[in-house]
Design a protein around this motif. Structure first.
Motif, mmCIF file in Angstrom:
data_model
loop_
_atom_site.group_PDB
_atom_site.id
_atom_site.type_symbol
_atom_site.label_atom_id
_atom_site.label_comp_id
_atom_site.label_asym_id
_atom_site.label_seq_id
_atom_site.Cartn_x
_atom_site.Cartn_y
_atom_site.Cartn_z
ATOM 1 N N MET A 84 25.231 6.706 -7.492
ATOM 2 C CA MET A 84 25.061 7.677 -8.567
ATOM 3 C C MET A 84 23.733 8.416 -8.401
ATOM 4 N N MET A 85 22.671 7.649 -8.155
ATOM 5 C CA MET A 85 21.343 8.246 -7.995
ATOM 6 C C MET A 85 21.314 9.202 -6.811
ATOM 7 N N ALA A 86 21.801 8.750 -5.647
ATOM 8 C CA ALA A 86 21.706 9.553 -4.428
ATOM 9 C C ALA A 86 22.592 10.790 -4.468
ATOM 10 N N SER A 87 23.660 10.749 -5.243
ATOM 11 C CA SER A 87 24.600 11.877 -5.275
ATOM 12 C C SER A 87 23.994 13.135 -5.872
ATOM 13 N N GLY A 88 23.043 12.982 -6.800
ATOM 14 C CA GLY A 88 22.484 14.140 -7.477
ATOM 15 C C GLY A 88 23.403 14.742 -8.524
ATOM 16 N N LEU A 89 24.460 14.018 -8.887
ATOM 17 C CA LEU A 89 25.430 14.540 -9.851
ATOM 18 C C LEU A 89 25.077 14.198 -11.294
ATOM 19 N N PHE A 90 24.040 13.400 -11.479
ATOM 20 C CA PHE A 90 23.731 12.894 -12.812
ATOM 21 C C PHE A 90 22.268 13.156 -13.170
ATOM 22 N N ASP A 91 22.008 13.259 -14.460
ATOM 23 C CA ASP A 91 20.644 13.107 -14.979
ATOM 24 C C ASP A 91 19.649 14.033 -14.268
ATOM 25 N N GLU A 92 19.935 15.340 -14.282
ATOM 26 C CA GLU A 92 19.140 16.284 -13.495
ATOM 27 C C GLU A 92 17.654 16.277 -13.843
ATOM 28 N N ASP A 93 17.319 15.952 -15.076
ATOM 29 C CA ASP A 93 15.912 15.988 -15.479
ATOM 30 C C ASP A 93 15.390 14.618 -15.912
ATOM 31 N N GLY A 94 16.135 13.553 -15.564
ATOM 32 C CA GLY A 94 15.761 12.245 -16.073
ATOM 33 C C GLY A 94 15.363 11.254 -15.003
ATOM 34 N N ASP A 95 15.529 9.970 -15.333
ATOM 35 C CA ASP A 95 15.037 8.894 -14.481
ATOM 36 C C ASP A 95 15.724 8.860 -13.123
ATOM 37 N N LEU A 96 17.045 9.089 -13.092
ATOM 38 C CA LEU A 96 17.743 9.032 -11.811
ATOM 39 C C LEU A 96 17.238 10.100 -10.851
ATOM 40 N N GLU A 97 16.977 11.286 -11.372
ATOM 41 C CA GLU A 97 16.500 12.352 -10.496
ATOM 42 C C GLU A 97 15.076 12.071 -10.018
ATOM 43 N N ARG A 98 14.257 11.476 -10.862
ATOM 44 C CA ARG A 98 12.913 11.112 -10.416
ATOM 45 C C ARG A 98 12.969 10.052 -9.319
ATOM 46 N N ARG A 111 15.462 9.692 -7.266
ATOM 47 C CA ARG A 111 16.055 10.367 -6.109
ATOM 48 C C ARG A 111 15.008 11.124 -5.304
ATOM 49 N N ARG A 112 14.010 11.641 -5.968
ATOM 50 C CA ARG A 112 12.989 12.448 -5.299
ATOM 51 C C ARG A 112 11.743 11.639 -4.918
ATOM 52 N N ASP A 113 11.857 10.343 -5.048
ATOM 53 C CA ASP A 113 10.773 9.453 -4.624
ATOM 54 C C ASP A 113 11.244 8.745 -3.358
ATOM 55 N N PRO A 114 10.799 9.187 -2.163
ATOM 56 C CA PRO A 114 11.336 8.622 -0.913
ATOM 57 C C PRO A 114 11.209 7.105 -0.811
ATOM 58 N N ARG A 115 10.113 6.554 -1.257
ATOM 59 C CA ARG A 115 9.924 5.108 -1.127
ATOM 60 C C ARG A 115 10.888 4.343 -2.018
ATOM 61 N N ARG A 116 10.981 4.754 -3.266
ATOM 62 C CA ARG A 116 11.845 4.027 -4.211
ATOM 63 C C ARG A 116 13.324 4.266 -3.915
ATOM 64 N N SER A 117 13.684 5.492 -3.543
ATOM 65 C CA SER A 117 15.090 5.753 -3.239
ATOM 66 C C SER A 117 15.525 4.998 -1.987
ATOM 67 N N ARG A 118 14.606 4.875 -1.001
ATOM 68 C CA ARG A 118 14.949 4.153 0.227
ATOM 69 C C ARG A 118 15.302 2.702 -0.071
ATOM 70 N N SER A 119 14.558 2.090 -0.974
ATOM 71 C CA SER A 119 14.812 0.684 -1.298
ATOM 72 C C SER A 119 16.166 0.502 -1.992
ATOM 73 N N MET A 120 16.660 1.554 -2.641
ATOM 74 C CA MET A 120 17.953 1.468 -3.307
ATOM 75 C C MET A 120 19.104 1.744 -2.352
ATOM 76 N N VAL A 121 18.993 2.802 -1.563
ATOM 77 C CA VAL A 121 20.154 3.228 -0.782
ATOM 78 C C VAL A 121 20.404 2.352 0.442
ATOM 79 N N ARG A 122 19.405 1.616 0.905
ATOM 80 C CA ARG A 122 19.615 0.794 2.098
ATOM 81 C C ARG A 122 20.628 -0.321 1.845
#
Length: 197
Positions: A150-164, A166-177
């Motif tokens: 959900m986070m990586a898709s960019g389909l949700f929460d354009e201005d909220g926590d998921l988008e933040r 998604r745009r944090d390379p370190r934190r998103s990497r730990s999730m998507v791996r």
């Protein structure tokens, strides 16, 4: 398991994969059609799903309409390749093996351009196709397991926590791996036999 391994066909060959990729990137499909990465994510969702929609329905959703096939042979061949791709992913999941995604497990500094974002967007489109069934058994657990997609898709929460995230390379990497392993967990949640009381 509720399925047997002999129901799964052989994985696509490299030539078949390239043929499918070329078709999905061609002018023969509607503008709204998923590209190969999105289609792979969509078909992975079908492999995981607790129940299978009719092919006529999921093909229409994947293509965003009706493709312009060159002839009857192509009209039979392309849907057959799509079904085989989904079933080959299901075969990996059946054996408890994390499927191999056709893109790196990272979003990088610009997630809008990341191939993984396309894959995850396609995956979520597959979930949306029958989201009632997906979330019926254990809504909280399914939401937890699908959160990285959900986070990586960019389909949700354009201005909220998921988008933040998604745009944090370190934190998103730990999730998507963990996405491949999460797909196994989702498959088992829906398809592992219920223990006897």
């Amino acid at each position: 398991m509720t399925e047997t391994a002999d129901r799964f066909p052989a994985p696509l060959t490299d030539a078949e994969t390239e043929r499918l990729r070329a078709f999905l990137d061609s002018a023969a499909v509607p503008e709204e059609s998923l590209d190969f990465l999105g289609a792979h994510g969509f078909l992975t969702a079908l492999a995981v799903a607790p129940r299978q929609p009719e092919p006529s329905r999921w093909l229409r959703e994947l293509f965003g309409g009706e493709p312009r096939y060159a002839d009857d042979a192509e009209a039979a061949r392309i849907p057959a390749l799509l079904q085989r791709l989904s079933r080959s992913v299901a075969l990996d999941l059946y054996h408890g093996q994390p499927p191999r995604l056709p893109c790196p497990l990272e979003l990088g500094p610009d997630p809008d351009q990341a191939p993984l974002a396309d894959w995850c967007s396609g995956f979520m489109e597959g979930v949306f196709l029958d989201d009632t069934a997906w979330f019926a058994a254990d809504e909280e657990r399914v939401a937890e397991l699908t959160l990285p997609m959900m986070m990586a898709s960019g389909l949700f929460d354009e201005d909220g926590d998921l988008e933040r995230l998604r745009r944090d390379p370190r934190r998103s990497r730990s999730m998507v791996r963990d996405i491949p392993d999460l797909l196994v967990d989702l498959y088992l949640l829906f398809h592992a036999p219920t223990p006897n009381p």
